[in-house]
Write a protein that holds these residues in place. Structure first.
Motif, PDB file in Angstrom:
ATOM      1  N   PHE A  55       0.840  -1.195   0.000  1.00  0.00           N
ATOM      2  CA  PHE A  55       0.000   0.000   0.000  1.00  0.00           C
ATOM      3  C   PHE A  55       0.880   1.252   0.000  1.00  0.00           C
ATOM      4  CE2 PHE A  55      -2.294   3.018   2.975  1.00  0.00           C
ATOM      5  CZ  PHE A  55      -3.164   3.518   2.017  1.00  0.00           C
ATOM      6  N   GLY A  56       1.900   1.227   0.805  1.00  0.00           N
ATOM      7  CA  GLY A  56       2.844   2.350   0.864  1.00  0.00           C
ATOM      8  C   GLY A  56       3.540   2.548  -0.466  1.00  0.00           C
ATOM      9  N   ASP A  57       3.921   1.434  -1.086  1.00  0.00           N
ATOM     10  CA  ASP A  57       4.583   1.526  -2.389  1.00  0.00           C
ATOM     11  C   ASP A  57       3.653   2.108  -3.448  1.00  0.00           C
ATOM     12  OD1 ASP A  57       6.867   0.543  -1.330  1.00  0.00           O
ATOM     13  OD2 ASP A  57       6.756  -1.453  -2.253  1.00  0.00           O
ATOM     14  N   VAL A  58       2.376   1.682  -3.392  1.00  0.00           N
ATOM     15  CA  VAL A  58       1.403   2.217  -4.353  1.00  0.00           C
ATOM     16  C   VAL A  58       1.316   3.738  -4.206  1.00  0.00           C
ATOM     17  CG1 VAL A  58      -1.055   2.329  -4.944  1.00  0.00           C
ATOM     18  CG2 VAL A  58       0.044   0.107  -4.564  1.00  0.00           C
ATOM     19  N   ILE A  59       1.241   4.198  -2.956  1.00  0.00           N
ATOM     20  CA  ILE A  59       1.177   5.644  -2.718  1.00  0.00           C
ATOM     21  C   ILE A  59       2.419   6.321  -3.281  1.00  0.00           C
ATOM     22  CG2 ILE A  59       1.216   7.417  -0.919  1.00  0.00           C
ATOM     23  CD1 ILE A  59      -0.462   5.510   0.788  1.00  0.00           C
ATOM     24  N   PHE A  60       3.571   5.727  -2.976  1.00  0.00           N
ATOM     25  CA  PHE A  60       4.841   6.291  -3.423  1.00  0.00           C
ATOM     26  C   PHE A  60       4.908   6.407  -4.945  1.00  0.00           C
ATOM     27  CE2 PHE A  60       9.311   5.205  -4.691  1.00  0.00           C
ATOM     28  CZ  PHE A  60       9.865   6.450  -4.422  1.00  0.00           C
ATOM     29  N   TYR A  61       4.618   5.287  -5.624  1.00  0.00           N
ATOM     30  CA  TYR A  61       4.737   5.295  -7.085  1.00  0.00           C
ATOM     31  C   TYR A  61       3.674   6.181  -7.734  1.00  0.00           C
ATOM     32  CZ  TYR A  61       8.181   1.605  -6.539  1.00  0.00           C
ATOM     33  OH  TYR A  61       9.293   0.897  -6.193  1.00  0.00           O
ATOM     34  N   THR A  62       2.483   6.223  -7.138  1.00  0.00           N
ATOM     35  CA  THR A  62       1.434   7.088  -7.681  1.00  0.00           C
ATOM     36  C   THR A  62       1.885   8.553  -7.611  1.00  0.00           C
ATOM     37  OG1 THR A  62      -0.199   5.522  -6.857  1.00  0.00           O
ATOM     38  CG2 THR A  62      -1.011   7.684  -7.524  1.00  0.00           C
ATOM     39  N   LEU A  63       2.424   8.931  -6.450  1.00  0.00           N
ATOM     40  CA  LEU A  63       2.884  10.309  -6.283  1.00  0.00           C
ATOM     41  C   LEU A  63       4.020  10.636  -7.251  1.00  0.00           C
ATOM     42  CD1 LEU A  63       2.810  10.559  -2.380  1.00  0.00           C
ATOM     43  CD2 LEU A  63       1.314  11.760  -3.997  1.00  0.00           C
ATOM     44  N   ILE A  64       4.924   9.649  -7.436  1.00  0.00           N
ATOM     45  CA  ILE A  64       6.057   9.854  -8.345  1.00  0.00           C
ATOM     46  C   ILE A  64       5.562  10.100  -9.776  1.00  0.00           C
ATOM     47  CG2 ILE A  64       7.958   8.610  -9.485  1.00  0.00           C
ATOM     48  CD1 ILE A  64       8.878   9.498  -6.852  1.00  0.00           C
ATOM     49  N   VAL A  65       4.623   9.237 -10.208  1.00  0.00           N
ATOM     50  CA  VAL A  65       4.107   9.385 -11.574  1.00  0.00           C
ATOM     51  C   VAL A  65       3.400  10.726 -11.732  1.00  0.00           C
ATOM     52  CG1 VAL A  65       2.461   8.456 -13.252  1.00  0.00           C
ATOM     53  CG2 VAL A  65       3.940   6.893 -11.986  1.00  0.00           C
TER      54      VAL A  65
END
Ligand SMILES: [Zn+2]
Length: 319
Positions: free
Chosen positions: A245-255
Motif C-alpha cells: 500500500f505504501g509503495d502504491v502511494i509512493f509510485y502514484t505520487l512519483i508518476v
C-alpha cells in the motif's frame, strides 16, 4: 585436561561430588556440588563472551544485609579470581582464564578460603528447608540447575508461582475483532507514512518496513491480548499489504509529479495492475522481507512467557 576429568579432580580435592550434565551452567561437564560446613558449594565452568570462566558458587541462609559479605570478602583480600556477584543467599566468585585451567588444588583451596572469609557474617544451612525453615530437608535439589535445600511442599509452591505467568497468559481470552481493527489501523497508518516519507525523501527507506511490520504485529497483539494463530496468520498478511500500500502511494505520487498528471482512479488502477513489475525492478521484495522481520520480532517478544520451575534430584540418571 578435559572439563569432566578436571571437575572430578576438583570435586575430590574440595570434598564435593562431580555430577556430569547437572548444575546451574548447563554444560555437559556439569559441576562439582556438595556441602562443606553446610555451605552449599558448586563449582563449574561457564563462558563470558569468548573468555572461559571457572565459577565457584557458595550458598548460605538468606541474609538481610548481603553488604557485609562483600566487606568480609574484601578484607580477606583473596588473590585468585574476583567477585562475580553477591545475593541475599549466595556469593558467586569467578576465575577467568585464557588457556590453561587454574590448578585444581588452587581451586579447592580458593573454595575453602572463600568459605572461611564469609563464615563470620553468614549462617550455613541446618538440615531444614531453606524456604519454609520447618520441614527437615537433608538432600540437595536442583531448581533449574541451582542446588538448594527445598522441601517437597515448597517445591510445589515455587512451581505454581513461577508457572503463574504462563497460566495467566493462557487465561487471556483473545479479542479477535479488536486485534483485526488495531492491526488494520496500524497497517493503514504505517503504509501511508511509508509512502509519503518515501516520496518526501525520494527514496524507499528499507528499515522503515521493519517498523511497519513491528507496528502491525504490535497492534494486532495488543488488540487480541496475546499471540494467537489468528495473529500469526493475519500479521504477515497485513504487513505485506501495508508495505505494498505504501509503495502504491509512493509510485502514484512519483508518476503524478514526473508526468504532471492529476490523481485519478485510472492512474491508481494502472499502478496497482503494474505493481508486480514495478516491485520486481525496485526493492519491493526486500521491503516485504524487512517488514516480515519487524513483524517476527514483535511476535517473538510477545510470545507466551516460559517461566518454568524444573526440580531435579542431584545425581538423577539421564539428567
Ligand atoms: Zn519448605
Amino acid at each position: 585436561m578435559k572439563e569432566n576429568e578436571y571437575l572430578q579432580q576438583v570435586a575430590n580435592l574440595a570434598g564435593l561430588r562431580h555430577y556430569p550434565q547437572q548444575g546451574p551452567w548447563n554444560k555437559k561437564s556439569g559441576s562439582a556440588v556438595g556441602t562443606r560446613d553446610n555451605y552449599v558449594t558448586t563449582i563449574g565452568f561457564t563462558q563470558n563472551g569468548r573468555a572461559s570462566v571457572l565459577v565457584i558458587l557458595l550458598r548460605f541462609k538468606k541474609l538481610d544485609q548481603p553488604e557485609q559479605v562483600k566487606s568480609a570478602l574484601k578484607s580477606a583480600a583473596i588473590k585468585k579470581g574476583k567477585l562475580g556477584e553477591i545475593g541475599s543467599n549466595f556469593v558467586r566468585w569467578e576465575w577467568t582464564y585464557a588457556f590453561a585451567k587454574p590448578k585444581a588444588e588452587e581451586v579447592a583451596k580458593l573454595a575453602e578460603d572463600l568459605r572461611t572469609a564469609i563464615k563470620p557474617v553468614t549462617t550455613p544451612f541446618d538440615g531444614r528447608c531453606e524456604q519454609c525453615a520447618s520441614n527437615s530437608t537433608n538432600s540437595l535439589t536442583l531448581l533449574n540447575g541451582l542446588p538448594m535445600f527445598i522441601c517437597a511442599t515448597c517445591q510445589e509452591k515455587v512451581r505454581q508461582e513461577l508457572n503463574q505467568a504462563a497460566v495467566n497468559y493462557d487465561a487471556i481470552t483473545p479479542n479477535y475483532p479488536n486485534g483485526l481493527v488495531l492491526g488494520l489501523g496500524a497497517a493503514a497508518v504505517g503504509g501511508l507514512a511509508w509512502g509519503l516519507i518515501a516520496y518526501a525523501i525520494n527514496y524507499i527507506f528499507l528499515y522503515g518496513a521493519i517498523l511497519i511490520g513491528f507496528m502491525v504485529a504490535t497492534g494486532v497483539i495488543k488488540g487480541t491480548g496475546k499471540v494467537t494463530r489468528f495473529g500469526q496468520i493475519i500479521i504477515p498478511i497485513l504487513t505485506v499489504a501495508s508495505v505494498l500500500f505504501g509503495d502504491v502511494i509512493f509510485y502514484t505520487l512519483i508518476v503524478m509529479k514526473q508526468e504532471h498528471v492529476a490523481f485519478s482512479g485510472k492512474l491508481l488502477n494502472a499502478i496497482v495492475v503494474h505493481l508486480w513489475q514495478i516491485e520486481m525492478k525496485g526493492s519491493g521484495v526486500l521491503s516485504v522481507f524487512f517488514g516480515l522481520v519487524g513483524a517476527g520480532y514483535s511476535l517473538y517478544s510477545a510470545r507466551k512467557p516460559k517461566f518454568q520451575a524444573v526440580f531435579q534430584p542431584l545425581g538423577a540418571p539421564n539428567a
